[in-house]
Structures are given as C-alpha cells and as structure tokens.
Design a protein around this motif. Sequence first.
Motif, PDB file in Angstrom:
ATOM      1  N   LEU A  97       0.826  -1.207   0.000  1.00  0.00           N
ATOM      2  CA  LEU A  97       0.000   0.000   0.000  1.00  0.00           C
ATOM      3  C   LEU A  97       0.863   1.260   0.000  1.00  0.00           C
ATOM      4  O   LEU A  97       0.582   2.222  -0.711  1.00  0.00           O
ATOM      5  CB  LEU A  97      -0.937  -0.015   1.214  1.00  0.00           C
ATOM      6  N   GLU A  98       1.922   1.242   0.789  1.00  0.00           N
ATOM      7  CA  GLU A  98       2.833   2.394   0.805  1.00  0.00           C
ATOM      8  C   GLU A  98       3.509   2.565  -0.554  1.00  0.00           C
ATOM      9  O   GLU A  98       3.701   3.690  -1.024  1.00  0.00           O
ATOM     10  CB  GLU A  98       3.894   2.219   1.900  1.00  0.00           C
ATOM     11  N   GLY A  99       3.870   1.438  -1.169  1.00  0.00           N
ATOM     12  CA  GLY A  99       4.497   1.496  -2.485  1.00  0.00           C
ATOM     13  C   GLY A  99       3.577   2.109  -3.526  1.00  0.00           C
ATOM     14  O   GLY A  99       4.020   2.886  -4.381  1.00  0.00           O
ATOM     15  N   ILE A 100       2.296   1.775  -3.461  1.00  0.00           N
ATOM     16  CA  ILE A 100       1.329   2.337  -4.411  1.00  0.00           C
ATOM     17  C   ILE A 100       1.216   3.841  -4.213  1.00  0.00           C
ATOM     18  O   ILE A 100       1.181   4.614  -5.172  1.00  0.00           O
ATOM     19  CB  ILE A 100      -0.049   1.657  -4.256  1.00  0.00           C
ATOM     20  N   VAL A 101       1.175   4.270  -2.954  1.00  0.00           N
ATOM     21  CA  VAL A 101       1.092   5.707  -2.674  1.00  0.00           C
ATOM     22  C   VAL A 101       2.316   6.430  -3.219  1.00  0.00           C
ATOM     23  O   VAL A 101       2.208   7.470  -3.886  1.00  0.00           O
ATOM     24  CB  VAL A 101       0.959   5.953  -1.153  1.00  0.00           C
ATOM     25  N   SER A 102       3.498   5.873  -2.972  1.00  0.00           N
ATOM     26  CA  SER A 102       4.734   6.510  -3.447  1.00  0.00           C
ATOM     27  C   SER A 102       4.774   6.581  -4.965  1.00  0.00           C
ATOM     28  O   SER A 102       5.202   7.587  -5.548  1.00  0.00           O
ATOM     29  CB  SER A 102       5.952   5.747  -2.925  1.00  0.00           C
ATOM     30  N   ALA A 103       4.327   5.499  -5.613  1.00  0.00           N
ATOM     31  CA  ALA A 103       4.375   5.454  -7.078  1.00  0.00           C
ATOM     32  C   ALA A 103       3.267   6.292  -7.719  1.00  0.00           C
ATOM     33  O   ALA A 103       3.342   6.615  -8.903  1.00  0.00           O
ATOM     34  CB  ALA A 103       4.262   3.998  -7.553  1.00  0.00           C
ATOM     35  N   SER A 104       2.238   6.634  -6.931  1.00  0.00           N
ATOM     36  CA  SER A 104       1.072   7.344  -7.483  1.00  0.00           C
ATOM     37  C   SER A 104       0.904   8.731  -6.876  1.00  0.00           C
ATOM     38  O   SER A 104      -0.190   9.286  -6.895  1.00  0.00           O
ATOM     39  CB  SER A 104      -0.208   6.528  -7.237  1.00  0.00           C
ATOM     40  N   ALA A 105       1.983   9.289  -6.338  1.00  0.00           N
ATOM     41  CA  ALA A 105       1.884  10.567  -5.631  1.00  0.00           C
ATOM     42  C   ALA A 105       1.355  11.693  -6.523  1.00  0.00           C
ATOM     43  O   ALA A 105       0.823  12.684  -6.020  1.00  0.00           O
ATOM     44  CB  ALA A 105       3.241  10.955  -5.045  1.00  0.00           C
ATOM     45  N   ASP A 106       1.490  11.554  -7.824  1.00  0.00           N
ATOM     46  CA  ASP A 106       0.988  12.587  -8.731  1.00  0.00           C
ATOM     47  C   ASP A 106      -0.359  12.219  -9.344  1.00  0.00           C
ATOM     48  O   ASP A 106      -0.817  12.862 -10.286  1.00  0.00           O
ATOM     49  CB  ASP A 106       2.002  12.851  -9.844  1.00  0.00           C
ATOM     50  N   ARG A 107      -0.987  11.181  -8.789  1.00  0.00           N
ATOM     51  CA  ARG A 107      -2.299  10.734  -9.287  1.00  0.00           C
ATOM     52  C   ARG A 107      -3.303  10.751  -8.143  1.00  0.00           C
ATOM     53  O   ARG A 107      -3.508   9.768  -7.450  1.00  0.00           O
ATOM     54  CB  ARG A 107      -2.184   9.325  -9.869  1.00  0.00           C
ATOM     55  N   GLU A 108      -3.928  11.906  -7.912  1.00  0.00           N
ATOM     56  CA  GLU A 108      -4.869  12.008  -6.792  1.00  0.00           C
ATOM     57  C   GLU A 108      -6.062  11.080  -6.951  1.00  0.00           C
ATOM     58  O   GLU A 108      -6.652  10.634  -5.954  1.00  0.00           O
ATOM     59  CB  GLU A 108      -5.338  13.452  -6.596  1.00  0.00           C
ATOM     60  N   ASP A 109      -6.406  10.746  -8.192  1.00  0.00           N
ATOM     61  CA  ASP A 109      -7.538   9.846  -8.403  1.00  0.00           C
ATOM     62  C   ASP A 109      -7.240   8.447  -7.875  1.00  0.00           C
ATOM     63  O   ASP A 109      -8.087   7.809  -7.237  1.00  0.00           O
ATOM     64  CB  ASP A 109      -7.902   9.787  -9.886  1.00  0.00           C
ATOM     65  N   ILE A 110      -6.016   7.970  -8.110  1.00  0.00           N
ATOM     66  CA  ILE A 110      -5.641   6.645  -7.605  1.00  0.00           C
ATOM     67  C   ILE A 110      -5.528   6.663  -6.084  1.00  0.00           C
ATOM     68  O   ILE A 110      -5.991   5.739  -5.401  1.00  0.00           O
ATOM     69  CB  ILE A 110      -4.311   6.195  -8.240  1.00  0.00           C
ATOM     70  N   LEU A 111      -4.954   7.721  -5.532  1.00  0.00           N
ATOM     71  CA  LEU A 111      -4.834   7.829  -4.073  1.00  0.00           C
ATOM     72  C   LEU A 111      -6.217   7.828  -3.425  1.00  0.00           C
ATOM     73  O   LEU A 111      -6.428   7.171  -2.395  1.00  0.00           O
ATOM     74  CB  LEU A 111      -4.077   9.110  -3.700  1.00  0.00           C
TER      75      LEU A 111
END
Length: 433
Positions: A270-284
């Motif tokens: 889950l942390e990895g997804i957040v780090s990889a998607s920091a510029d995608r507010e929709d995914i977050l």
Amino acid sequence: MAAEVYREALRLAADIRDKYLRAVTYAKIGYYMHRAKHPEYKTAFKYAFNVVSSMENPFLAAKALIEIGTYLWKTGSKTSRKVFSQVHEAVMGFPQPVRDDLLEELVVRLLELGMTDDALFYVMDMEDTIKRNDLLLKILRVYLKHGNMRKAYLIINQIEDEPWRSIAAVETVKVHLKREEFGSAIRILTELKSEYWLGEAMKEVAMYLKTADVPRATYEKFVDIALSLSGETGSDVLNSLLVGLGAQGEVEFVIGILERLPEGQRIPVLEGIVSASADREDILRRLLELLKGDEFEHIAGFTMDRLLSRTMSDRYSSLVKFIGNRTREDAVLVKVATYLAKLGDFESAWEFASKVRGHYLRSLAFGSIAVAKLKTGDIDGAIDAALEVKDPKWGSWLLSEILTKILELQTEGEINEDIEAKAESQRAIWEKG
C-alpha cells in the motif's frame, strides 16, 4: 594516378618482413582498392592468401585468415564465408586453451560482421563452458534485437548451465513483454528453475505492467506465478508486481489480492502504491476509499507525509479534506490542517485543527495555521490561532513561539517553519522535568 598509388602500395607491402602483418596489409589494400572500384583488388587478396600459405606458425596463420576473411566480407565476397570455415577447420586441431581462444575470436568477429548464424554454429564447438555460455548470451541478444524468437529459443535450449540459462530466459521475457506476447512470457517464467532469476524476471514484469494496458486475466496469471514463490524473494516479487498494478490504476484488483496475504505484507504494498502514485490524486482517493480501520489510518498518514514533502497544489485539496473527514487520528488531522493552511485555505484548516483533542498535537495544528497566516501578513489571525490551544502549558508555549516569530518576521523578513521541531524539544524538556 590512383592506379599507380595502389600498385606502389602493393609493392611496398611486399617488403614487410613479418608475414602476419604482410598478409593483413595486403587484405587491407584489397579492401580499399575495392572501395575505389579498382578492378585488380582481387590480386591484393590473392597475395594475402599466398603469404598465409607460406606461414610456419599455424596460430598466426589462423589469426591472419580471420582478418583476411573480415576484409573480404566487407567487399561483399561470398568467399569470406569459406575463409572463416577454413579457420574453423584449422583451429579444431589446436590444443586447448588456444583452440577455444581462437574460436572465441572467430565468433566475436562474426558477430561484429552480422554473421550471427555462423557465430552460433561455431560457438558450439567451444569446450570452455563459461566462454561458450557468455558468447551464447551475446548471440541471443542479437537475435532478440531483430525479433528472431525461434533462434532465441534454440539458444536457450542449448544453454544448460546456470546462471546463463536463467539470464537468457529473463532477456527473452523482456522482449515478449515489449511485444505483448504475454502467453509466451508466462510459459518461460513457469520453466525457470531458479527462484532468484524468476524473481528478477517478475520484477521486469512489474515494471512493464506499470504502463501497459493489459487485460485483468493476464494480471491474474502473473500474480499466480508470484504467489507460487516462497520466502523473501516471493514477497519482493509479489510486492513489486502489485505496486506496479496499483500505480496503473488496478486498485480494486490489488486490494482483492492483498486480502489473501498476511497483514504484515499488506502495508509495504500500500505504501508502495502511494509513493508510485503521488501525482495521481484519483488513484490515491480510490485506494483510501477501499481501506478501513488501522490500515486506513496508517496509509492516510503516509499519504499526507508524501503530499507535504512535495510542492503544495490545490488539486489535492479535495483528497486532503476527504482524509480529514474520515480519519480519527489526531496526528493525521494535524497533517491535514497543515496542508490546507499552506494552501491558504484557513477556514478548512481551522475546522480540522479544531477536531484535534490532544494538547501537544493541537498546538502543532494551530501552530501551522499561525505560521501560514504570518506568511500572509495576518498577525492578528496568527495570534488568534495560537489562542485556540486552551491547555495552559501548550497554549502558553505556542503563544510564546508565535510572538517570537512575529518579531523574527519583522527583523529578518522571513520565518522558519520549525514549530514541530521546537514542540518536540519542549515536550522532551517537560517530560524530563
């Protein structure tokens, strides 16, 4: 005049005493005569062969033939292939390790000339398995570069030793992924015997799936392979794969897979997804909507940390407010209030800061608002924020800090955002006292 130059070159080459150098020089002259469209270029090559036939050192004769064959190839002559075959036949009668050294030189030269099939044919006569396998990998990469998968598989089947066989398989998997030949990639993966190299291959899969538009059924097949791995390697591979899928937007799919894993393995993904998607507010947003309880609180805090470490942006305002409305943790509310205050949304920041119950964390929340207000020149607003901390100790401390920062702003023209660090230092003092 040009014809005289070449004749003079041939005459001077005859004076070269070293037979190896004389033969190679004749070959070079023949090559340049061919480039100049000189009709007698074959004569130069004839001289080169005559010199080789008179050489007493078979090792140097073989090396000279490799050079002559090279220059012949560059003229487009089919005779070059016969020359290389002659080298091969001669070398096969040499003792080791000279035989393998010359075979290696021959194979490398053939690869440089683009004669990949010939290189593959001759390399199989090498007895030194390390040299042979290293060269087979080089040949494999040429075939893969040109998309010749049939020959690539032929080479994989020729390699029996590790780690070369696994390296060859991984290299081939990469090409299949680029060509979107997922079935072929999966077949190779299932045949890998080394868990380490299977892990390396799966990491390549994860990297590719971050950007590829792949059917969900394909994801599931790769995940099944990752789940079949054991130990730390298996965890690393599966984590990489799931992070890649999550960052691509397959959040629901990833959450479904995580439900089958031990709790300790979920958080890193889950942390990895957040780090990889920091510029995608929709995914977050989608990720946080699917989480509950302690897991939500942890990832909400982690997400706020990531956002606070980046340049503030209004496009995250809705996400930050969503986190603030869902969280029950004071520490997360502080981060929400801090972010909104930095955006200049003081009304929302005040609302979330007011929900903080602990005196220490409340001082951090309103402290961040006060500092942000000072930066806009709103001194009265900064003092009002400081007064919202009703605890005698922490309220007094925050008011003191804000008054100090007002003076700091007046004299220095700027203020340091060090409220959190100073609060931690003050808390340590009180705890010791």
